[in-house]
Design a protein around this motif. Structure first.
Motif, short mmCIF file in Angstrom:
data_model
loop_
_atom_site.label_atom_id
_atom_site.label_comp_id
_atom_site.label_asym_id
_atom_site.label_seq_id
_atom_site.Cartn_x
_atom_site.Cartn_y
_atom_site.Cartn_z
N SER A 58 -26.96 1.56 77.66
CA SER A 58 -28.27 2.11 78.17
C SER A 58 -29.19 1.06 78.64
CB SER A 58 -28.64 3.10 77.08
OG SER A 58 -28.83 2.18 75.78
N GLY A 59 -30.22 1.43 79.11
CA GLY A 59 -31.21 0.44 79.56
C GLY A 59 -30.82 -0.16 80.91
N ASN A 60 -31.64 -1.34 81.36
CA ASN A 60 -31.70 -1.70 82.74
C ASN A 60 -31.57 -3.40 82.63
OD1 ASN A 60 -31.24 -1.51 85.71
ND2 ASN A 60 -33.16 -2.37 85.70
N ILE A 61 -31.05 -4.06 83.29
CA ILE A 61 -31.13 -5.35 83.69
C ILE A 61 -31.06 -5.79 85.05
CG2 ILE A 61 -28.70 -6.15 82.94
CD1 ILE A 61 -29.59 -8.47 81.30
N SER A 62 -31.82 -6.76 85.37
CA SER A 62 -32.00 -7.23 86.83
C SER A 62 -32.31 -8.59 87.16
CB SER A 62 -33.30 -6.46 87.59
OG SER A 62 -34.37 -6.78 86.86
N VAL A 63 -31.72 -9.28 88.01
CA VAL A 63 -31.88 -10.58 88.43
C VAL A 63 -32.33 -10.65 89.77
CG1 VAL A 63 -30.57 -12.83 88.79
CG2 VAL A 63 -29.78 -11.32 87.02
N CYS A 64 -33.70 -11.41 89.83
CA CYS A 64 -34.40 -11.46 90.69
C CYS A 64 -34.71 -10.16 91.66
CB CYS A 64 -33.84 -12.49 91.80
SG CYS A 64 -33.67 -14.08 91.36
N GLY A 65 -35.01 -9.02 90.43
CA GLY A 65 -35.51 -7.91 91.04
C GLY A 65 -34.26 -7.03 91.33
N LEU A 66 -33.14 -7.48 91.56
CA LEU A 66 -31.85 -6.61 91.86
C LEU A 66 -31.10 -6.35 90.85
CD1 LEU A 66 -30.57 -9.09 94.63
CD2 LEU A 66 -31.89 -6.93 95.03
N ASN A 67 -30.74 -4.80 90.56
CA ASN A 67 -29.94 -4.42 89.40
C ASN A 67 -28.70 -5.18 89.54
OD1 ASN A 67 -31.98 -2.76 88.62
ND2 ASN A 67 -30.83 -1.01 89.74
N ILE A 68 -28.18 -5.50 88.12
CA ILE A 68 -26.91 -6.26 88.19
C ILE A 68 -25.60 -5.52 88.80
CG2 ILE A 68 -25.08 -6.94 86.69
CD1 ILE A 68 -27.68 -8.46 86.06
N GLY A 69 -25.06 -6.41 89.77
CA GLY A 69 -24.15 -5.93 90.57
C GLY A 69 -23.50 -7.22 91.63
N SER A 70 -22.83 -6.90 92.54
CA SER A 70 -22.40 -7.94 93.41
C SER A 70 -23.23 -8.86 94.13
CB SER A 70 -21.38 -7.27 94.37
OG SER A 70 -22.31 -6.41 95.43
N GLU A 71 -24.54 -8.38 94.31
CA GLU A 71 -25.74 -9.07 94.81
C GLU A 71 -26.09 -10.40 93.63
OE1 GLU A 71 -28.32 -7.50 98.10
OE2 GLU A 71 -28.05 -5.88 96.50
N THR A 72 -26.21 -9.60 92.54
CA THR A 72 -26.68 -10.56 91.51
C THR A 72 -25.55 -11.47 90.93
OG1 THR A 72 -26.17 -9.16 89.72
CG2 THR A 72 -28.25 -8.79 90.85
#
Length: 233
Positions: A58-72
């Protein structure tokens, strides 16, 4: 100042074990965060979630404003807590492998770092000491043009000479455009490089803030503060 990492109420559960509970933290560009706690406190789990290798429950984490995924994943470089390089590889083979796998890998920087680390390009992983392997993995990690560097116990179990070389490499690679998280319980040698510190205890944040402010408020070093927080464990 750009926010590199933001965690909002991040929790992670593995079957019956609650590894993380409601983690909230924010890391700005150009800062080094010391992530501290004993083994099993949740440090590695948090780093793996930030690297996109695990998903939060649960919750959310982002890198440089992007949700964690292929871009991050393209913005994040993880130094794992154990070696994953095949023993047959040479240092040069490892660099070539990373260059093929990561578009942002800088082969010129890797060559320079191998020299700085005093590692021979033709030396095989099988012939390297634990400290040499750690230096090779750090070279590979920092030769990427990432925005977030995640270092999981980079100083664990290595001799003081190798430790000093690794600390020097981290400082040398520091950039105002990126941020570094260092997970460790060996604080004395590296606490001076921390801008921010986060103590994790049993999956929860026990204390979090600017390193200098916490030293001033508590009247002790970060190392001594660690002992105070975890002395009952």
């Amino acid at each position: 100042m750009e926010t590199i990492l933001k965690a909002e109420n991040v929790s992670k559960r593995f079957f019956k074990k609650q590894a993380l509970r409601g983690i909230n933290l924010e890391l700005k560009a150009g800062r080094i965060l010391g992530l501290m706690g004993p083994n099993g406190s949740g440090k590695t789990t948090l780093l793996k979630i930030a690297a996109g290798l695990q998903k939060p429950s649960s919750g959310n984490i982002s890198v440089c404003g992007l949700n964690i995924g292929s871009e991050t994943k393209a913005l994040t470089a993880l130094l794992p807590d154990r070696n994953t390089l095949p023993r047959w590889m040479t240092a040069s083979d490892a660099c070539s492998f990373y260059a093929d796998y990561f578009d942002d890998f800088d082969s010129g920087k890797a060559r320079d770092m191998l020299g700085f680390m005093k590692l021979g390009a033709t030396e095989k992983v099988s012939a390297m000491s634990k400290g040499m392997i750690e230096k090779l993995n750090l070279t590979l990690t920092f030769s990427r043009k990432a925005k977030l560097f995640l270092l999981d116990e980079p100083l664990g179990g290595i001799d003081p000479v190798a430790r000093e070389r690794i600390v020097s490499a981290i400082i040398k690679t520091y950039s105002e455009d990126s941020s570094i998280i260092i997970s460790t319980h060996l604080i004395h040698d590296i606490e001076t490089m921390f801008d921010d510190v986060c103590f994790i205890k049993e999956g929860e944040i026990a204390l979090y803030g600017e390193a200098e402010q916490l030293r001033s408020e508590h009247g002790v070093s970060i190392d001594q503060l660690y002992i105070k927080i975890f002395q009952d464990l």
